[in-house]
Write a protein that holds these residues in place. Structure first.
Motif, PDB file in Angstrom:
ATOM      1  N   VAL A   1      39.148  54.114  38.754  1.00  0.00           N
ATOM      2  CA  VAL A   1      38.937  53.541  37.427  1.00  0.00           C
ATOM      3  C   VAL A   1      39.851  52.325  37.297  1.00  0.00           C
ATOM      4  N   THR A   2      39.277  51.166  37.508  1.00  0.00           N
ATOM      5  CA  THR A   2      40.021  49.904  37.458  1.00  0.00           C
ATOM      6  C   THR A   2      39.857  49.270  36.081  1.00  0.00           C
ATOM      7  N   PRO A   3      40.688  48.285  35.766  1.00  0.00           N
ATOM      8  CA  PRO A   3      40.486  47.570  34.506  1.00  0.00           C
ATOM      9  C   PRO A   3      39.071  46.976  34.392  1.00  0.00           C
ATOM     10  N   GLY A   4      38.520  46.539  35.507  1.00  0.00           N
ATOM     11  CA  GLY A   4      37.159  46.005  35.500  1.00  0.00           C
ATOM     12  C   GLY A   4      36.120  47.060  35.150  1.00  0.00           C
ATOM     13  N   ARG A   5      36.302  48.270  35.694  1.00  0.00           N
ATOM     14  CA  ARG A   5      35.376  49.375  35.379  1.00  0.00           C
ATOM     15  C   ARG A   5      35.503  49.771  33.917  1.00  0.00           C
ATOM     16  N   LEU A   6      36.745  49.792  33.394  1.00  0.00           N
ATOM     17  CA  LEU A   6      36.939  50.112  31.977  1.00  0.00           C
ATOM     18  C   LEU A   6      36.295  49.053  31.083  1.00  0.00           C
ATOM     19  N   ALA A   7      36.399  47.796  31.489  1.00  0.00           N
ATOM     20  CA  ALA A   7      35.746  46.723  30.728  1.00  0.00           C
ATOM     21  C   ALA A   7      34.230  46.895  30.755  1.00  0.00           C
ATOM     22  N   GLU A   8      33.698  47.300  31.894  1.00  0.00           N
ATOM     23  CA  GLU A   8      32.257  47.550  32.017  1.00  0.00           C
ATOM     24  C   GLU A   8      31.828  48.700  31.097  1.00  0.00           C
ATOM     25  N   ILE A   9      32.613  49.773  31.069  1.00  0.00           N
ATOM     26  CA  ILE A   9      32.304  50.903  30.198  1.00  0.00           C
ATOM     27  C   ILE A   9      32.378  50.477  28.733  1.00  0.00           C
ATOM     28  N   SER A  10      33.385  49.710  28.407  1.00  0.00           N
ATOM     29  CA  SER A  10      33.512  49.218  27.031  1.00  0.00           C
ATOM     30  C   SER A  10      32.310  48.365  26.639  1.00  0.00           C
ATOM     31  N   GLU A  11      31.851  47.559  27.570  1.00  0.00           N
ATOM     32  CA  GLU A  11      30.685  46.697  27.313  1.00  0.00           C
ATOM     33  C   GLU A  11      29.438  47.528  27.034  1.00  0.00           C
ATOM     34  N   PHE A  12      29.162  48.542  27.865  1.00  0.00           N
ATOM     35  CA  PHE A  12      27.948  49.312  27.603  1.00  0.00           C
ATOM     36  C   PHE A  12      28.135  50.300  26.454  1.00  0.00           C
ATOM     37  N   ALA A  13      29.369  50.703  26.172  1.00  0.00           N
ATOM     38  CA  ALA A  13      29.608  51.552  24.997  1.00  0.00           C
ATOM     39  C   ALA A  13      29.281  50.784  23.723  1.00  0.00           C
ATOM     40  N   GLU A  14      29.688  49.525  23.676  1.00  0.00           N
ATOM     41  CA  GLU A  14      29.406  48.694  22.505  1.00  0.00           C
ATOM     42  C   GLU A  14      27.918  48.433  22.350  1.00  0.00           C
ATOM     43  N   ALA A  15      27.215  48.266  23.466  1.00  0.00           N
ATOM     44  CA  ALA A  15      25.783  47.948  23.421  1.00  0.00           C
ATOM     45  C   ALA A  15      24.895  49.178  23.249  1.00  0.00           C
ATOM     46  N   LEU A  16      25.331  50.331  23.766  1.00  0.00           N
ATOM     47  CA  LEU A  16      24.438  51.487  23.848  1.00  0.00           C
ATOM     48  C   LEU A  16      24.942  52.738  23.132  1.00  0.00           C
ATOM     49  N   LEU A  17      26.222  53.025  23.205  1.00  0.00           N
ATOM     50  CA  LEU A  17      26.731  54.295  22.701  1.00  0.00           C
ATOM     51  C   LEU A  17      27.143  54.251  21.235  1.00  0.00           C
ATOM     52  N   ALA A  18      27.548  53.096  20.748  1.00  0.00           N
ATOM     53  CA  ALA A  18      28.016  52.984  19.364  1.00  0.00           C
ATOM     54  C   ALA A  18      27.192  51.946  18.609  1.00  0.00           C
ATOM     55  N   ASN A  19      26.971  52.230  17.348  1.00  0.00           N
ATOM     56  CA  ASN A  19      26.394  51.232  16.443  1.00  0.00           C
ATOM     57  C   ASN A  19      27.588  50.564  15.770  1.00  0.00           C
ATOM     58  N   THR A  20      28.011  49.430  16.301  1.00  0.00           N
ATOM     59  CA  THR A  20      29.272  48.828  15.881  1.00  0.00           C
ATOM     60  C   THR A  20      29.245  48.280  14.458  1.00  0.00           C
ATOM     61  N   VAL A  21      28.094  48.278  13.818  1.00  0.00           N
ATOM     62  CA  VAL A  21      28.038  47.903  12.411  1.00  0.00           C
ATOM     63  C   VAL A  21      28.702  48.991  11.573  1.00  0.00           C
ATOM     64  N   ILE A  22      28.496  50.255  11.956  1.00  0.00           N
ATOM     65  CA  ILE A  22      28.999  51.375  11.160  1.00  0.00           C
ATOM     66  C   ILE A  22      29.951  52.299  11.920  1.00  0.00           C
ATOM     67  N   GLU A  23      30.152  52.057  13.223  1.00  0.00           N
ATOM     68  CA  GLU A  23      30.981  52.941  14.038  1.00  0.00           C
ATOM     69  C   GLU A  23      32.010  52.163  14.826  1.00  0.00           C
ATOM     70  N   ASP A  24      33.162  52.793  15.033  1.00  0.00           N
ATOM     71  CA  ASP A  24      34.190  52.299  15.941  1.00  0.00           C
ATOM     72  C   ASP A  24      34.156  53.165  17.198  1.00  0.00           C
ATOM     73  N   PHE A  25      34.611  52.616  18.310  1.00  0.00           N
ATOM     74  CA  PHE A  25      34.676  53.414  19.530  1.00  0.00           C
ATOM     75  C   PHE A  25      35.965  53.109  20.270  1.00  0.00           C
ATOM     76  N   GLU A  26      36.383  54.078  21.099  1.00  0.00           N
ATOM     77  CA  GLU A  26      37.532  53.868  21.968  1.00  0.00           C
ATOM     78  C   GLU A  26      37.214  54.444  23.333  1.00  0.00           C
ATOM     79  N   VAL A  27      37.688  53.761  24.357  1.00  0.00           N
ATOM     80  CA  VAL A  27      37.495  54.186  25.741  1.00  0.00           C
ATOM     81  C   VAL A  27      38.831  54.757  26.215  1.00  0.00           C
ATOM     82  N   ILE A  28      38.795  55.993  26.722  1.00  0.00           N
ATOM     83  CA  ILE A  28      40.010  56.673  27.161  1.00  0.00           C
ATOM     84  C   ILE A  28      39.863  57.047  28.629  1.00  0.00           C
TER      85      ILE A  28
END
Length: 78
Positions: A50-77
């Motif tokens: 799990v590299t910083p690049g992989r975490l950035a990739e997960i954050s990118e798809f979490a924002e696009a697919l897993l969370a509705n950022t209009v009404i939800e916040d998300f965190e990658v752990i």
């Protein structure tokens, strides 16, 4: 294989009817002084390191697919 968790929660200003229902049920059961907010948890198995690049990739798809950022916040752990 490594595990990365993405937690998604409603933003504080957004109503949470499911959390409110659980809070009410707790009070009816005699458990006072609790307030519940309900969200979602995603567990992602990552092959390799799990590299910083992989975490950035997960954050990118979490924002696009897993969370509705209009009404939800998300965190990658990791």
């Amino acid at each position: 294989m490594a595990l990365v968790v993405v937690n998604v929660m409603p933003k504080p200003e957004i109503l949470d009817p499911q959390g409110k229902a659980v809070t009410g049920a707790l009070a009816r059961m005699g458990h006072e002084g609790f307030s519940v907010r309900q969200g979602k948890r995603f567990e992602i198995d990552v092959t390799g390191e799990v590299t910083p690049g992989r975490l950035a990739e997960i954050s990118e798809f979490a924002e696009a697919l897993l969370a509705n950022t209009v009404i939800e916040d998300f965190e990658v752990i990791s």
